[in-house]
Design a protein around this motif. Sequence first.
Motif, PDB file in Angstrom:
ATOM      1  N   TRP A 173      27.749  21.012  14.711  1.00 14.52           N
ATOM      2  CA  TRP A 173      26.818  20.397  15.651  1.00 14.52           C
ATOM      3  C   TRP A 173      27.473  19.194  16.301  1.00 14.52           C
ATOM      4  N   GLN A 174      27.388  19.127  17.621  1.00 21.55           N
ATOM      5  CA  GLN A 174      27.919  18.003  18.371  1.00 21.55           C
ATOM      6  C   GLN A 174      26.754  17.143  18.847  1.00 21.55           C
ATOM      7  N   PRO A 175      26.527  15.981  18.222  1.00 21.81           N
ATOM      8  CA  PRO A 175      25.377  15.157  18.622  1.00 21.81           C
ATOM      9  C   PRO A 175      25.540  14.611  20.031  1.00 21.81           C
ATOM     10  N   SER A 176      24.411  14.399  20.691  1.00 22.82           N
ATOM     11  CA  SER A 176      24.409  13.823  22.032  1.00 22.82           C
ATOM     12  C   SER A 176      24.604  12.323  21.950  1.00 22.82           C
ATOM     13  N   SER A 177      25.227  11.764  22.957  1.00 27.01           N
ATOM     14  CA  SER A 177      25.454  10.326  23.003  1.00 27.01           C
ATOM     15  C   SER A 177      24.146   9.601  23.314  1.00 27.01           C
ATOM     16  N   PRO A 178      24.033   8.323  22.958  1.00 32.65           N
ATOM     17  CA  PRO A 178      22.829   7.557  23.322  1.00 32.65           C
ATOM     18  C   PRO A 178      22.557   7.561  24.818  1.00 32.65           C
ATOM     19  N   GLY A 179      23.615   7.524  25.619  1.00 32.87           N
ATOM     20  CA  GLY A 179      23.428   7.560  27.064  1.00 32.87           C
ATOM     21  C   GLY A 179      22.792   8.858  27.524  1.00 32.87           C
ATOM     22  N   ARG A 180      23.196   9.967  26.911  1.00 31.04           N
ATOM     23  CA  ARG A 180      22.610  11.262  27.267  1.00 31.04           C
ATOM     24  C   ARG A 180      21.138  11.323  26.865  1.00 31.04           C
ATOM     25  N   ILE A 181      20.817  10.779  25.707  1.00 29.03           N
ATOM     26  CA  ILE A 181      19.420  10.760  25.258  1.00 29.03           C
ATOM     27  C   ILE A 181      18.574   9.938  26.219  1.00 29.03           C
ATOM     28  N   HIS A 182      19.086   8.805  26.669  1.00 29.65           N
ATOM     29  CA  HIS A 182      18.364   7.994  27.648  1.00 29.65           C
ATOM     30  C   HIS A 182      18.168   8.769  28.946  1.00 29.65           C
ATOM     31  N   LYS A 183      19.169   9.557  29.342  1.00 30.60           N
ATOM     32  CA  LYS A 183      19.056  10.343  30.578  1.00 30.60           C
ATOM     33  C   LYS A 183      17.974  11.409  30.439  1.00 30.60           C
ATOM     34  N   VAL A 184      17.924  12.071  29.292  1.00 29.24           N
ATOM     35  CA  VAL A 184      16.885  13.087  29.063  1.00 29.24           C
ATOM     36  C   VAL A 184      15.502  12.450  29.107  1.00 29.24           C
ATOM     37  N   ASN A 185      15.360  11.285  28.453  1.00 31.06           N
ATOM     38  CA  ASN A 185      14.061  10.613  28.463  1.00 31.06           C
ATOM     39  C   ASN A 185      13.680  10.160  29.873  1.00 31.06           C
ATOM     40  N   ALA A 186      14.665   9.693  30.643  1.00 31.54           N
ATOM     41  CA  ALA A 186      14.379   9.277  32.022  1.00 31.54           C
ATOM     42  C   ALA A 186      13.906  10.454  32.860  1.00 31.54           C
ATOM     43  N   THR A 187      14.487  11.633  32.623  1.00 28.54           N
ATOM     44  CA  THR A 187      14.059  12.830  33.347  1.00 28.54           C
ATOM     45  C   THR A 187      12.620  13.186  32.999  1.00 28.54           C
ATOM     46  N   ILE A 188      12.318  13.188  31.695  1.00 27.44           N
ATOM     47  CA  ILE A 188      10.955  13.513  31.265  1.00 27.44           C
ATOM     48  C   ILE A 188       9.972  12.473  31.786  1.00 27.44           C
ATOM     49  N   LYS A 189      10.348  11.206  31.727  1.00 22.92           N
ATOM     50  CA  LYS A 189       9.444  10.146  32.173  1.00 22.92           C
ATOM     51  C   LYS A 189       9.140  10.273  33.659  1.00 22.92           C
ATOM     52  N   SER A 190      10.149  10.597  34.464  1.00 26.30           N
ATOM     53  CA  SER A 190       9.918  10.751  35.899  1.00 26.30           C
ATOM     54  C   SER A 190       8.990  11.926  36.181  1.00 26.30           C
TER      55      SER A 190
END
Length: 436
Positions: A173-190
């Motif tokens: 398993w390759q974990p996602s970086s914190p920056g990627r997690i923030h990007k996913v949350n920003a997409t969902i939030k928008s």
Amino acid sequence: MRGSVNRQCWCTDPETKRAYRLGQCPKWADPGHGKWYARYDLPLEAGERCQDRLGPFDTRRQAQAAVSAAIARTRIGLVPQVPRQSVAEHVQGWVESNKARWTVSTYKDYETIWRRFIEPALGKVRLSELTREHLNRLYAAMGSTDTCALDTYARKLRRRLQEARGKTAGEAWQPSSPGRIHKVNATIKSALTQACKAGLLIHNPARYATLPRVPYRRALVWTPERAESWRRTGEKPSTVMSWTEEQAGRFLDLSQETDERDHCLFHLAITRGPRAQEMLNLKWRDLSLEGTGMVTIHGTKTPRSQRTISLGTKNVALLRHWRRTQRSECEKPGKQWTESDYVFADKNGTKMTRYQLWEKLGELAREAGLPPIRVHDLRHCAASFSLSAGTDMKVISRMLGHRNYHFTADTYVHVMPKQDEAAAEAVTRVIPRRAA
């Protein structure tokens, strides 16, 4: 408007292997057995009756309170009008509806986030039932390296994410970086913000999700000591690195000897700091090569990043000469030339790619014996050199296409070694000392 609550369990008859009918389970007499669910009527859709379902709840009182609150929200128009739409369906619709106003790269980024993270993880979660806990578990599954630290739901999410990547459960398993997690949350939030505006939600759960800290990537300059350490160990001191004035000069000297196109491109990048895609999107109609010259940059980030800046006499001279060279190239007999009007087209006239730009930068840096930097780090060089030349911070911010100069100062501008040396000497001179 009506609502009802009932208790359900999923126990099966050991003989028939079928679920018991309502109330026939031997454990039904236990008030704590099973879960409570609620149903209530929604406004008619196309003349047909429509109901929404809530639950599960541990007690009858919780179910009754939930259905009463839902009925109250329905009466004042705050209930979702598409109650059975999933989170993934809504985000997909939001992405597709904005495709026309986004650039191709922006759309691909959002579509990839939806396909690899949102659809497999939240495809079965109804939009009206999404909570911050759903998102917290998703982000825990994305970023955690320890499977034992995850709960059962988060482990299921990880398996779905692994399948979405096209990998089997046995692969690492390759974990996602914190920056990627923030990007996913920003997409969902928008996307959920749009749902709130449309009356599909009464609040945005993504606003309250728990996100990992994004480590600050401190920008550093390639001093001789850092360059020597990199050659010895192969490790960069920081992800974001910048050349000194002397190193940039060596690089430009080599690019001038190698290829006129590359020299013109990299000279513009190091002196004026456009983004990589902004340079590759430049067309000759965007340039004015009179006097000190002007270039209209069509921003790739937001409308505010669109700007018109001066080129400088040196860039004007290089671009004029390159335009003559490009015209002579396309007029050669038997030359297969694609008329695209791009300034930095390749040898066939087609638009250069980011990969070609990155490859050429790395090749020239190695030939010049310089430590590596990214294409985006050329913006750091441009900002730092402008500061060393005494340019005002607001002018630098406008040159780079930033919203405010505070962001420019915090992110892009580094103190060059010569400036630091001058500051150290200046401080020493202002301290009065008794003569020895």
